[in-house]
Design an enzyme around this catalytic site. Sequence first.
Site, mmCIF file in Angstrom:
data_model
loop_
_atom_site.group_PDB
_atom_site.id
_atom_site.type_symbol
_atom_site.label_atom_id
_atom_site.label_comp_id
_atom_site.label_asym_id
_atom_site.label_seq_id
_atom_site.Cartn_x
_atom_site.Cartn_y
_atom_site.Cartn_z
ATOM 1 N N SER A 55 0.806 -1.220 0.000
ATOM 2 C CA SER A 55 0.000 0.000 0.000
ATOM 3 C C SER A 55 0.841 1.273 0.000
ATOM 4 O O SER A 55 0.405 2.313 -0.505
ATOM 5 C CB SER A 55 -0.938 0.014 1.216
ATOM 6 O OG SER A 55 -0.203 -0.084 2.427
ATOM 7 N N ASP A 232 -0.355 7.131 10.602
ATOM 8 C CA ASP A 232 -0.705 5.907 11.334
ATOM 9 C C ASP A 232 0.515 5.082 11.685
ATOM 10 O O ASP A 232 0.408 3.949 12.132
ATOM 11 C CB ASP A 232 -1.700 5.068 10.528
ATOM 12 C CG ASP A 232 -1.108 4.508 9.240
ATOM 13 O OD1 ASP A 232 0.047 4.875 8.890
ATOM 14 O OD2 ASP A 232 -1.787 3.705 8.569
ATOM 15 N N HIS A 235 1.805 4.419 6.900
ATOM 16 C CA HIS A 235 1.542 5.051 5.609
ATOM 17 C C HIS A 235 1.965 6.517 5.635
ATOM 18 O O HIS A 235 1.482 7.284 6.473
ATOM 19 C CB HIS A 235 0.059 4.922 5.258
ATOM 20 C CG HIS A 235 -0.388 3.504 5.129
ATOM 21 N ND1 HIS A 235 -0.972 2.807 6.169
ATOM 22 C CD2 HIS A 235 -0.297 2.641 4.092
ATOM 23 C CE1 HIS A 235 -1.236 1.574 5.772
ATOM 24 N NE2 HIS A 235 -0.838 1.442 4.517
#
Length: 253
Positions: A55, A232, A235
């Site tokens: 991601s 977080d 990310h």
Amino acid sequence: MNTNRRSFIKKSIIGTGLLSGASLLGNEVFAHESTSSASKISLNNDDIILFQGDSITDVGRDRNNRNANDTGALGHGYALLAASQLLNKYPAKNLKVYNTGISGNRVPDLQKRWQEDTLAIKPTVLSILIGVNDFWRTIDRGAQTTVDEYKSQYQQLLHETLQKLPNVKLIIGEPFAVKGVGHITDAWYPKFLAYQESARDIAKEFGGILIPYQKIFDNAQKSAPGAYWAADGVHPTLAGAQMMASAWMECIK
């Protein structure tokens, strides 16, 4: 890495099977915590540059868009920012930049899609950032992946890559986490450190340039709190993504 060494790797893999990278590359391997002019990658005309990972690399890209140098196909993270700088800096080289990172991926996920999403693209420069999910899923979803499995699967992936693309230039991103921010609790340590060490070992074993993202994010906290760089803990924010892109560009001569 020079052509003769890559040719030797290819012959060794084909002739003797999956030998250890250390025995194939000997003392010529290198990994860098800061890139020097001697270690940086020289781009050639018509180079194909591929960003691969999870991601952190994906960042909302349009997975149905397989075009090079396309904003939608590159996502909204460090891969897009690095690609923008590459294309701006080297307009005469006819570079093609792709991003095939997929959110949530671990190394076994890369293995399943490696032919289509990496080898078929035939990159001349391959940048990989993978590993945080290989550990994270053991914390939040009860996955049983061990650090030894992470390392051996990663090694298999790169053995296959060098067999098919013996001249590819590798950039290995160190998986990172901002401790004390978001998801990153004490439960991550010290086990996560072993995954980072494995990524560093792999960069050395396969002659890739290592980007020490953990050190980069650690140093950044001298000027702003960790959440400023990764909200977080995993990310990157816009500032964190730009920092990653700048570090990536340091790999280019």
